[in-house]
Design an enzyme around this catalytic site. Sequence first.
Site, PDB file in Angstrom:
ATOM      1  CG  ASP A   1      20.244  36.584   4.249  1.00 40.01           C
ATOM      2  OD1 ASP A   1      21.354  36.788   3.708  1.00 40.01           O
ATOM      3  OD2 ASP A   1      19.154  36.958   3.906  1.00 40.01           O
TER       4      ASP A   1
ATOM      5  CG  ASP B   1      14.736  36.360  10.351  1.00 40.65           C
ATOM      6  OD1 ASP B   1      16.111  36.225  10.211  1.00 40.65           O
ATOM      7  OD2 ASP B   1      14.375  37.501  10.165  1.00 40.65           O
TER       8      ASP B   1
ATOM      9  CD  GLU C   1      14.472  37.707   4.036  1.00 41.41           C
ATOM     10  OE1 GLU C   1      13.876  38.514   4.682  1.00 41.41           O
ATOM     11  OE2 GLU C   1      15.967  37.690   3.961  1.00 41.41           O
ATOM     12  CD  GLU C   2      13.178  34.318   6.841  1.00 38.57           C
ATOM     13  OE1 GLU C   2      13.996  33.382   6.977  1.00 38.57           O
ATOM     14  OE2 GLU C   2      13.823  35.523   6.787  1.00 38.57           O
TER      15      GLU C   2
ATOM     16  CG  ASP D   1      12.080  41.125   4.598  1.00 34.38           C
ATOM     17  OD1 ASP D   1      12.169  40.297   5.511  1.00 34.38           O
ATOM     18  OD2 ASP D   1      13.040  41.841   4.355  1.00 34.38           O
TER      19      ASP D   1
ATOM     20  CG  LEU E   1      11.983  40.449  11.907  1.00 36.29           C
ATOM     21  CD1 LEU E   1      10.766  41.059  12.312  1.00 36.29           C
ATOM     22  CD2 LEU E   1      12.563  39.658  13.081  1.00 36.29           C
ATOM     23  CG  ASP E   2      14.063  44.897   6.253  1.00 40.08           C
ATOM     24  OD1 ASP E   2      15.027  44.155   5.551  1.00 40.08           O
ATOM     25  OD2 ASP E   2      14.577  46.067   6.768  1.00 40.08           O
TER      26      ASP E   2
ATOM     27  CD  GLU F   1      15.040  42.810   1.346  1.00 41.18           C
ATOM     28  OE1 GLU F   1      15.002  42.538   2.586  1.00 41.18           O
ATOM     29  OE2 GLU F   1      15.606  42.804   0.409  1.00 41.18           O
TER      30      GLU F   1
HETATM   31  P1  AHG Z   1      16.815  41.024   6.009  1.00 39.57           P
HETATM   32  O1  AHG Z   1      17.128  41.069   7.372  1.00 39.57           O
HETATM   33  O2  AHG Z   1      15.663  40.932   5.704  1.00 39.57           O
HETATM   34  O3  AHG Z   1      17.886  39.641   5.294  1.00 39.57           O
HETATM   35  O4  AHG Z   1      17.470  42.284   5.458  1.00 39.57           O
HETATM   36  C1  AHG Z   1      18.668  42.735   5.479  1.00 39.57           C
HETATM   37  C2  AHG Z   1      18.881  43.984   4.493  1.00 39.57           C
HETATM   38  C3  AHG Z   1      18.300  45.346   4.697  1.00 39.57           C
HETATM   39  O5  AHG Z   1      17.380  45.238   6.011  1.00 39.57           O
HETATM   40  C4  AHG Z   1      19.449  46.076   5.056  1.00 39.57           C
HETATM   41  O6  AHG Z   1      19.342  47.618   4.378  1.00 39.57           O
HETATM   42  C5  AHG Z   1      20.652  45.477   4.259  1.00 39.57           C
HETATM   43  O7  AHG Z   1      20.228  44.065   4.540  1.00 39.57           O
HETATM   44  C6  AHG Z   1      21.879  45.778   5.037  1.00 39.57           C
HETATM   45  O8  AHG Z   1      22.932  45.163   4.292  1.00 39.57           O
HETATM   46  P2  AHG Z   1      24.526  45.303   4.578  1.00 39.57           P
HETATM   47  O9  AHG Z   1      24.421  44.879   5.880  1.00 39.57           O
HETATM   48  O10 AHG Z   1      24.861  44.555   3.294  1.00 39.57           O
HETATM   49  O11 AHG Z   1      24.680  46.910   4.309  1.00 39.57           O
HETATM   50 MN    MN Z   2      15.141  42.607   4.244  1.00 38.78          MN
HETATM   51 MN    MN Z   3      13.962  39.684   6.295  1.00 40.98          MN
END
Ligand code: AHG
Ligand code: MN
Ligand code: MN
Length: 349
Positions: A92, A98, A121-122, A140, A142-143, A299
Amino acid sequence: MQSIFVPMISSQNTSIKLNTASMESSRIAQPIGIALDRFIKNNQDEFAFASGELSQLLRDIALASKVVNREINKAGLIDIMGGMGSQNNTGDDQQKLDVLANIRFTRALAKGGEACALISEENESYTDLNNDGKYVIAIDPLDGSSNIDVNVSIGTIFSIYRRKTKVGTPISEEDILQKGSEQVAAGYILYGSSTMLVYTTGHGVNCFTYEPSLGEYFLSKDRLMMPEKGKIYSINEGSANSFPDNVKAYVQFCKDNQYTARYIGSLVADFHRNMLKGGIYIYPSTAKDPNGKLRLMYECNALAFVAEQAGGLATDGQKRILDIQPTSLHQRVPFYVGSKNMVEKAVSY
Ligand code: AHG
Ligand code: MN
Ligand code: MN
Protein backbone atom coordinates in the site's frame (compact mmCIF):
# COMPACT_ATOMS: atom_id res chain seq x y z
CA MET A 1 -16.66 24.89 23.54
CA GLN A 2 -19.48 23.28 25.42
CA SER A 3 -18.77 19.82 26.75
CA ILE A 4 -21.14 17.08 25.67
CA PHE A 5 -20.53 15.33 28.94
CA VAL A 6 -20.64 16.29 32.53
CA PRO A 7 -17.44 14.57 33.64
CA MET A 8 -17.68 12.57 36.84
CA ILE A 9 -15.22 14.13 39.29
CA SER A 10 -15.30 12.23 42.53
CA SER A 11 -12.88 10.57 44.88
CA GLN A 12 -15.35 7.78 45.42
CA ASN A 13 -16.10 4.74 43.36
CA THR A 14 -19.11 5.99 41.44
CA SER A 15 -20.41 2.63 40.27
CA ILE A 16 -24.15 2.17 40.39
CA LYS A 17 -25.98 -1.12 40.37
CA LEU A 18 -28.28 -1.36 37.35
CA ASN A 19 -31.07 -3.80 36.76
CA THR A 20 -29.10 -6.49 34.99
CA ALA A 21 -31.94 -8.95 34.48
CA SER A 22 -31.63 -8.68 30.71
CA MET A 23 -27.83 -8.75 30.69
CA GLU A 24 -25.86 -11.94 30.50
CA SER A 25 -23.77 -11.23 33.59
CA SER A 26 -24.27 -9.14 36.66
CA ARG A 27 -21.23 -6.92 36.39
CA ILE A 28 -21.66 -3.50 37.85
CA ALA A 29 -22.64 -1.04 35.14
CA GLN A 30 -20.86 2.29 35.04
CA PRO A 31 -22.52 5.69 34.79
CA ILE A 32 -22.35 7.48 31.45
CA GLY A 33 -19.78 10.26 31.66
CA ILE A 34 -17.29 8.46 33.86
CA ALA A 35 -13.70 9.08 32.76
CA LEU A 36 -11.78 6.27 31.07
CA ASP A 37 -9.14 6.01 33.80
CA ARG A 38 -11.72 5.57 36.51
CA PHE A 39 -13.70 3.11 34.39
CA ILE A 40 -10.58 1.00 33.87
CA LYS A 41 -9.82 1.15 37.58
CA ASN A 42 -13.37 0.22 38.58
CA ASN A 43 -13.35 -2.75 36.22
CA GLN A 44 -9.83 -3.98 36.75
CA ASP A 45 -11.00 -7.17 38.43
CA GLU A 46 -12.74 -8.17 35.17
CA PHE A 47 -9.40 -8.90 33.60
CA ALA A 48 -8.34 -12.49 33.76
CA PHE A 49 -4.93 -11.41 35.08
CA ALA A 50 -5.75 -8.47 37.32
CA SER A 51 -2.21 -7.22 37.83
CA GLY A 52 -2.83 -3.75 36.47
CA GLU A 53 -0.55 -4.24 33.47
CA LEU A 54 -3.37 -4.71 30.98
CA SER A 55 -5.04 -1.61 32.40
CA GLN A 56 -1.81 0.28 31.83
CA LEU A 57 -1.67 -0.91 28.22
CA LEU A 58 -5.19 0.37 27.62
CA ARG A 59 -4.19 3.71 29.10
CA ASP A 60 -1.10 3.82 26.89
CA ILE A 61 -3.21 3.12 23.81
CA ALA A 62 -5.64 5.86 24.84
CA LEU A 63 -2.79 8.31 25.34
CA ALA A 64 -1.21 7.52 21.96
CA SER A 65 -4.61 7.90 20.31
CA LYS A 66 -4.90 11.43 21.73
CA VAL A 67 -1.58 12.36 20.16
CA VAL A 68 -2.58 10.77 16.84
CA ASN A 69 -5.95 12.50 17.04
CA ARG A 70 -4.16 15.83 17.41
CA GLU A 71 -1.98 15.09 14.40
CA ILE A 72 -4.96 14.01 12.31
CA ASN A 73 -6.76 17.21 13.19
CA LYS A 74 -3.71 19.21 12.16
CA ALA A 75 -3.45 17.31 8.89
CA GLY A 76 -5.57 19.79 7.00
CA LEU A 77 -3.62 22.73 8.34
CA ILE A 78 0.02 21.90 7.84
CA ASP A 79 2.08 20.08 5.32
CA ILE A 80 1.50 16.66 6.75
CA MET A 81 -0.91 15.41 4.12
CA GLY A 82 -0.22 13.23 1.16
CA GLY A 83 1.88 10.18 0.43
CA MET A 84 5.46 9.52 1.47
CA GLY A 85 6.20 8.07 -1.91
CA SER A 86 7.10 4.74 -0.31
CA GLN A 87 5.15 1.53 0.13
CA ASN A 88 4.71 -0.62 3.20
CA ASN A 89 5.28 -4.38 3.21
CA THR A 90 1.85 -5.20 1.80
CA GLY A 91 2.29 -2.84 -1.13
CA ASP A 92 0.00 0.00 0.00
CA ASP A 93 1.07 3.59 -0.42
CA GLN A 94 2.33 4.71 2.97
CA GLN A 95 0.95 8.00 4.15
CA LYS A 96 2.90 10.29 6.44
CA LEU A 97 0.26 9.86 9.10
CA ASP A 98 0.53 6.06 8.82
CA VAL A 99 4.18 6.39 9.74
CA LEU A 100 3.54 8.93 12.48
CA ALA A 101 0.75 6.88 14.02
CA ASN A 102 2.97 3.80 13.96
CA ILE A 103 5.70 5.71 15.79
CA ARG A 104 3.26 7.14 18.38
CA PHE A 105 1.67 3.80 19.23
CA THR A 106 5.02 1.97 19.25
CA ARG A 107 6.53 4.51 21.66
CA ALA A 108 3.50 4.50 23.93
CA LEU A 109 3.43 0.71 24.10
CA ALA A 110 7.18 0.33 24.48
CA LYS A 111 7.73 2.76 27.30
CA GLY A 112 5.79 1.00 30.05
CA GLY A 113 7.47 -2.39 29.63
CA GLU A 114 4.21 -4.37 29.75
CA ALA A 115 4.46 -5.46 26.09
CA CYS A 116 7.06 -7.94 24.88
CA ALA A 117 6.29 -7.67 21.17
CA LEU A 118 4.40 -5.49 18.71
CA ILE A 119 2.92 -6.55 15.40
CA SER A 120 2.05 -3.64 13.13
CA GLU A 121 0.70 -3.26 9.63
CA GLU A 122 3.56 -0.86 8.99
CA ASN A 123 6.40 -3.23 9.96
CA GLU A 124 7.32 -6.31 7.98
CA SER A 125 8.40 -8.26 11.04
CA TYR A 126 7.25 -7.97 14.64
CA THR A 127 9.12 -5.61 16.95
CA ASP A 128 10.77 -6.98 20.09
CA LEU A 129 9.94 -4.73 23.02
CA ASN A 130 10.68 -5.99 26.51
CA ASN A 131 11.40 -9.66 27.23
CA ASP A 132 9.95 -9.17 30.70
CA GLY A 133 6.64 -7.94 29.23
CA LYS A 134 3.65 -10.27 29.39
CA TYR A 135 1.64 -8.96 26.45
CA VAL A 136 1.79 -9.08 22.66
CA ILE A 137 0.05 -6.29 20.77
CA ALA A 138 -1.13 -6.19 17.16
CA ILE A 139 -2.09 -2.85 15.63
CA ASP A 140 -3.24 -1.20 12.47
CA PRO A 141 -1.99 2.25 13.53
CA LEU A 142 -4.03 4.08 10.92
CA ASP A 143 -6.85 2.37 9.10
CA GLY A 144 -8.47 3.87 6.04
CA SER A 145 -5.47 6.07 5.43
CA SER A 146 -6.41 6.76 1.82
CA ASN A 147 -9.25 8.80 3.34
CA ILE A 148 -6.96 11.23 5.20
CA ASP A 149 -6.53 13.58 2.29
CA VAL A 150 -10.27 13.90 1.78
CA ASN A 151 -11.24 14.60 5.39
CA VAL A 152 -13.11 11.34 5.91
CA SER A 153 -13.14 9.26 9.11
CA ILE A 154 -10.18 6.98 9.79
CA GLY A 155 -9.26 4.69 12.66
CA THR A 156 -6.80 2.65 14.68
CA ILE A 157 -7.33 -1.06 15.46
CA PHE A 158 -5.63 -3.00 18.27
CA SER A 159 -5.50 -6.51 19.71
CA ILE A 160 -3.85 -7.54 22.98
CA TYR A 161 -2.70 -11.11 23.77
CA ARG A 162 -0.95 -12.75 26.72
CA ARG A 163 2.38 -14.18 25.71
CA LYS A 164 2.56 -17.98 25.77
CA THR A 165 6.23 -18.42 26.64
CA LYS A 166 7.81 -17.72 29.98
CA VAL A 167 8.36 -14.09 30.93
CA GLY A 168 12.02 -13.13 30.61
CA THR A 169 12.72 -15.48 27.70
CA PRO A 170 12.94 -14.43 24.04
CA ILE A 171 9.68 -14.21 22.09
CA SER A 172 8.79 -17.19 19.96
CA GLU A 173 6.37 -17.86 17.12
CA GLU A 174 3.69 -19.24 19.47
CA ASP A 175 3.56 -15.84 21.21
CA ILE A 176 3.11 -14.01 17.93
CA LEU A 177 0.83 -16.23 15.85
CA GLN A 178 -2.07 -16.60 18.28
CA LYS A 179 -5.68 -17.14 17.29
CA GLY A 180 -8.13 -14.28 17.76
CA SER A 181 -9.89 -16.33 20.43
CA GLU A 182 -6.81 -15.78 22.63
CA GLN A 183 -7.23 -12.00 22.68
CA VAL A 184 -7.55 -10.61 26.20
CA ALA A 185 -8.60 -7.18 24.96
CA ALA A 186 -9.20 -5.53 21.61
CA GLY A 187 -10.79 -2.48 20.15
CA TYR A 188 -10.53 0.49 17.89
CA ILE A 189 -10.33 4.25 17.85
CA LEU A 190 -12.52 6.08 15.37
CA TYR A 191 -11.33 9.54 14.39
CA GLY A 192 -14.68 10.82 13.16
CA SER A 193 -17.03 13.70 13.79
CA SER A 194 -15.99 12.92 17.33
CA THR A 195 -13.16 10.61 18.35
CA MET A 196 -14.23 7.40 20.04
CA LEU A 197 -12.42 4.58 21.78
CA VAL A 198 -14.35 1.32 21.69
CA TYR A 199 -12.91 -1.77 23.37
CA THR A 200 -13.68 -5.06 25.02
CA THR A 201 -11.90 -7.21 27.57
CA GLY A 202 -14.40 -10.01 27.00
CA HIS A 203 -17.08 -8.50 29.24
CA GLY A 204 -19.11 -6.55 26.74
CA VAL A 205 -18.17 -3.54 24.66
CA ASN A 206 -17.38 -0.15 26.18
CA CYS A 207 -17.53 3.08 24.16
CA PHE A 208 -15.76 6.26 25.14
CA THR A 209 -15.99 9.64 23.46
CA TYR A 210 -13.06 12.02 23.49
CA GLU A 211 -13.58 15.50 24.87
CA PRO A 212 -10.72 17.45 23.24
CA SER A 213 -10.88 20.53 25.45
CA LEU A 214 -10.40 18.33 28.53
CA GLY A 215 -8.10 15.84 26.81
CA GLU A 216 -10.07 12.95 28.27
CA TYR A 217 -12.22 10.05 27.14
CA PHE A 218 -15.62 9.71 28.83
CA LEU A 219 -17.91 6.69 28.81
CA SER A 220 -20.64 7.25 26.24
CA LYS A 221 -22.06 3.70 26.02
CA ASP A 222 -21.62 0.86 28.47
CA ARG A 223 -22.17 -2.66 27.11
CA LEU A 224 -22.95 -1.62 23.57
CA MET A 225 -24.95 -4.28 21.74
CA MET A 226 -25.24 -4.48 17.96
CA PRO A 227 -28.77 -4.78 16.59
CA GLU A 228 -29.42 -8.45 15.72
CA LYS A 229 -31.03 -7.47 12.45
CA GLY A 230 -30.04 -4.71 10.11
CA LYS A 231 -30.60 -3.29 6.67
CA ILE A 232 -27.23 -1.82 5.79
CA TYR A 233 -24.75 -3.68 3.62
CA SER A 234 -21.21 -2.40 3.18
CA ILE A 235 -19.11 -3.81 0.37
CA ASN A 236 -16.98 -2.29 -2.37
CA GLU A 237 -19.28 -3.02 -5.30
CA GLY A 238 -16.71 -1.68 -7.75
CA SER A 239 -15.22 -5.18 -7.58
CA ALA A 240 -18.61 -6.91 -7.97
CA ASN A 241 -17.70 -8.55 -11.27
CA SER A 242 -15.05 -10.59 -9.52
CA PHE A 243 -17.02 -11.45 -6.37
CA PRO A 244 -17.67 -15.16 -5.80
CA ASP A 245 -21.14 -16.14 -7.09
CA ASN A 246 -22.56 -16.56 -3.57
CA VAL A 247 -21.48 -13.02 -2.64
CA LYS A 248 -23.07 -11.71 -5.85
CA ALA A 249 -26.26 -13.56 -4.91
CA TYR A 250 -26.26 -12.14 -1.37
CA VAL A 251 -25.75 -8.59 -2.67
CA GLN A 252 -28.67 -9.17 -5.04
CA PHE A 253 -30.74 -10.34 -2.05
CA CYS A 254 -29.88 -7.05 -0.27
CA LYS A 255 -31.03 -5.09 -3.32
CA ASP A 256 -34.19 -7.14 -3.76
CA ASN A 257 -35.06 -6.26 -0.17
CA GLN A 258 -34.22 -2.59 -0.58
CA TYR A 259 -31.41 -2.64 1.92
CA THR A 260 -29.24 0.46 2.17
CA ALA A 261 -25.74 0.42 0.67
CA ARG A 262 -23.13 2.32 2.72
CA TYR A 263 -19.40 2.11 2.10
CA ILE A 264 -16.94 4.63 3.48
CA GLY A 265 -13.77 2.73 2.62
CA SER A 266 -12.51 3.00 6.20
CA LEU A 267 -13.09 -0.34 7.86
CA VAL A 268 -13.34 1.12 11.37
CA ALA A 269 -15.92 3.70 10.31
CA ASP A 270 -17.97 1.22 8.28
CA PHE A 271 -17.85 -1.27 11.15
CA HIS A 272 -18.78 1.31 13.79
CA ARG A 273 -21.79 2.54 11.84
CA ASN A 274 -23.02 -1.02 11.45
CA MET A 275 -22.43 -1.63 15.18
CA LEU A 276 -24.79 1.20 16.00
CA LYS A 277 -27.38 0.84 13.24
CA GLY A 278 -27.26 -2.85 12.39
CA GLY A 279 -25.58 -4.01 9.21
CA ILE A 280 -23.04 -6.24 7.56
CA TYR A 281 -19.56 -5.43 6.27
CA ILE A 282 -18.11 -7.74 3.65
CA TYR A 283 -14.68 -7.78 2.09
CA PRO A 284 -14.80 -10.99 0.07
CA SER A 285 -12.19 -12.67 -2.06
CA THR A 286 -11.88 -10.90 -5.41
CA ALA A 287 -9.86 -11.53 -8.56
CA LYS A 288 -7.31 -8.96 -7.35
CA ASP A 289 -7.23 -10.22 -3.75
CA PRO A 290 -8.09 -13.94 -3.69
CA ASN A 291 -8.00 -13.98 0.14
CA GLY A 292 -9.76 -10.67 0.50
CA LYS A 293 -7.84 -7.53 1.35
CA LEU A 294 -8.12 -7.27 5.12
CA ARG A 295 -5.48 -8.57 7.47
CA LEU A 296 -6.38 -11.20 10.06
CA MET A 297 -4.00 -10.20 12.83
CA TYR A 298 -4.50 -6.47 13.10
CA GLU A 299 -7.81 -5.75 11.37
CA CYS A 300 -10.21 -8.71 11.46
CA ASN A 301 -9.45 -10.34 14.82
CA ALA A 302 -10.01 -7.21 16.90
CA LEU A 303 -13.25 -6.29 15.15
CA ALA A 304 -14.43 -9.91 15.31
CA PHE A 305 -13.90 -9.92 19.08
CA VAL A 306 -15.76 -6.62 19.48
CA ALA A 307 -18.56 -7.81 17.17
CA GLU A 308 -19.07 -11.05 19.09
CA GLN A 309 -19.03 -9.22 22.41
CA ALA A 310 -21.77 -6.98 21.02
CA GLY A 311 -23.88 -9.96 19.94
CA GLY A 312 -22.72 -9.96 16.31
CA LEU A 313 -20.77 -12.45 14.22
CA ALA A 314 -17.56 -12.52 12.19
CA THR A 315 -16.55 -15.19 9.71
CA ASP A 316 -14.43 -15.71 6.61
CA GLY A 317 -17.47 -17.31 4.97
CA GLN A 318 -16.59 -20.80 6.26
CA LYS A 319 -15.03 -20.39 9.65
CA ARG A 320 -15.35 -18.14 12.68
CA ILE A 321 -12.64 -15.49 12.35
CA LEU A 322 -11.51 -15.96 15.97
CA ASP A 323 -10.82 -19.67 15.33
CA ILE A 324 -8.46 -19.15 12.39
CA GLN A 325 -4.87 -20.11 13.18
CA PRO A 326 -2.65 -17.40 11.70
CA THR A 327 0.31 -18.66 9.71
CA SER A 328 1.90 -15.29 8.95
CA LEU A 329 1.82 -11.76 10.32
CA HIS A 330 0.22 -10.07 7.33
CA GLN A 331 -2.15 -12.87 6.34
CA ARG A 332 -5.36 -11.75 4.60
CA VAL A 333 -8.79 -13.31 5.04
CA PRO A 334 -12.20 -12.74 3.49
CA PHE A 335 -14.22 -10.88 6.12
CA TYR A 336 -17.96 -10.94 6.85
CA VAL A 337 -18.81 -9.10 10.05
CA GLY A 338 -21.85 -7.47 11.59
CA SER A 339 -25.35 -8.13 12.84
CA LYS A 340 -26.01 -11.75 13.69
CA ASN A 341 -28.97 -12.34 11.40
CA MET A 342 -27.33 -10.63 8.45
CA VAL A 343 -24.05 -12.55 8.73
CA GLU A 344 -26.00 -15.81 9.10
CA LYS A 345 -27.98 -14.98 5.99
CA ALA A 346 -24.87 -14.08 3.99
CA VAL A 347 -23.15 -17.30 5.07
CA SER A 348 -26.23 -19.34 4.08
CA TYR A 349 -25.46 -18.35 0.49
P1 AHG B 1 -5.41 0.56 5.61
O1 AHG B 1 -5.61 2.02 5.38
O2 AHG B 1 -5.04 0.24 7.03
O3 AHG B 1 -4.46 -0.07 4.62
O4 AHG B 1 -6.81 -0.19 5.43
C1 AHG B 1 -7.60 0.07 4.29
C2 AHG B 1 -8.68 -0.95 4.23
C3 AHG B 1 -9.90 -0.68 5.07
O5 AHG B 1 -9.86 0.39 5.93
C4 AHG B 1 -10.99 -0.46 4.09
O6 AHG B 1 -12.19 -0.98 4.53
C5 AHG B 1 -10.50 -1.14 2.87
O7 AHG B 1 -9.12 -1.03 2.91
C6 AHG B 1 -11.05 -0.51 1.64
O8 AHG B 1 -10.58 -1.22 0.54
P2 AHG B 1 -11.14 -0.95 -0.92
O9 AHG B 1 -10.67 0.41 -1.29
O10 AHG B 1 -10.53 -2.04 -1.74
O11 AHG B 1 -12.64 -1.05 -0.85
MN1 MN C 1 -6.52 -1.07 7.79
MN1 MN D 1 -3.43 0.97 8.17
